[in-house]
Design an enzyme around this catalytic site. Sequence first.
Site, short mmCIF file in Angstrom:
data_model
loop_
_atom_site.label_atom_id
_atom_site.label_comp_id
_atom_site.label_asym_id
_atom_site.label_seq_id
_atom_site.Cartn_x
_atom_site.Cartn_y
_atom_site.Cartn_z
N ASN A 1 -10.32 -0.03 0.21
CA ASN A 1 -8.06 0.22 0.34
C ASN A 1 -8.23 -0.57 -1.13
O ASN A 1 -8.46 -1.46 -1.75
CB ASN A 1 -8.43 -0.65 1.48
CG ASN A 1 -6.60 -1.01 1.39
OD1 ASN A 1 -5.91 -0.53 0.56
ND2 ASN A 1 -6.13 -1.35 2.60
N HIS B 1 -2.79 6.79 2.43
CA HIS B 1 -3.55 5.88 1.80
C HIS B 1 -5.05 5.50 2.57
O HIS B 1 -5.14 5.53 3.14
CB HIS B 1 -2.37 4.27 2.27
CG HIS B 1 -3.31 3.00 2.36
ND1 HIS B 1 -3.78 2.60 0.97
CD2 HIS B 1 -3.09 2.07 2.66
CE1 HIS B 1 -4.55 1.50 1.18
NE2 HIS B 1 -3.37 1.52 2.41
N CYS C 1 0.61 -1.06 -0.11
CA CYS C 1 0.15 0.53 0.03
C CYS C 1 0.70 1.19 0.40
O CYS C 1 0.33 2.59 -0.71
CB CYS C 1 -1.15 0.66 1.14
SG CYS C 1 -1.99 -1.46 1.19
#
Length: 319
Positions: free
Chosen positions: A276, A246, A113
């Site tokens: 996500n 993020h 990520c």
Amino acid sequence: MFSRITGVGSYLPGQAVSNDDLAGRGIATSDEWIVSRTGIRFRHLAEEGETSSDLALQASRRALLAAGLEASDVDLIVVATSTPDYIFPSTACLLQSKLGNHGATAFDVQAVCSGFVYGLTIADKFIRSGSHRRALVVGAEVFSHILDWSDRGTCVLFGDGAGAVVLEASERPGILATALHADGAHHDILSVPGSVCGGKVTGDPFLRMDGQAVFKFAVRVLAEVAGECCEAAGVSPSDIDWLIPHQANTRILEATAKRMKMPMDKVVVTVDRHGNTSAASVPLALDEAVRDGRIRAGQKIMLEGVGGGFTWGAVLLEF
């Protein structure tokens, strides 16, 4: 010599999939359960056979169009992904072929990520060294391919997508400061602990996560690395116009903003509609905020990511 972002683009596959849609597919969950814990309401899922390079291609074309460039103008391609099309060649090389670019340096970055922040930092170093002048930096993921759809603690969290930026050499500073870190001692709290050997999967091929451990770690390091970038650039956190962390879940975003003493109306939030998307989440959010007019020329933007590894990093830039 400095580097500046001159174009952004993004791509989400298919139609938005709601929490109720997931429940209707037999997953033991509900809209209330997911929203109360994560803030996620929708995500996009790639079709069978749709790959990271496919999504990257669409986002890249849009970023190049925004920059007023052709694919042949690019001399560096960096793709951040944890879901590559193949073991090799790299997704960056596959993207290069689909774009019709020949000869540019091309490689993947695997920092989960944090991947886009890592990739943008690396591209900045290439340009500042004078070796390259125009870079295409992409975050692209098809996490739906590595999810255990019987594990409601993970499968409801993730989505697929891609975001891209064009980074060009400039005499005027654009990237003001960067910071990257990793600590492999925490590798076991978020991982896909499997591999391929002898034509068979060994270990566990699905994403596994200790949610509470990830939450505590992420909130701490995101605030720290943002402060590190501000200090390096001689900028106060109060001077930041937009924070783009993020997009893991809303609780992490809120806790990070609180630690940085930033109001939530200065935080770009897309996790409620995208889920996500790992390395794609930061450029997806950046592109949305540019397209809707929130981000304007001259503003200071903090991008930051944290992901499996554990890896984390931040980029402070002037748009």
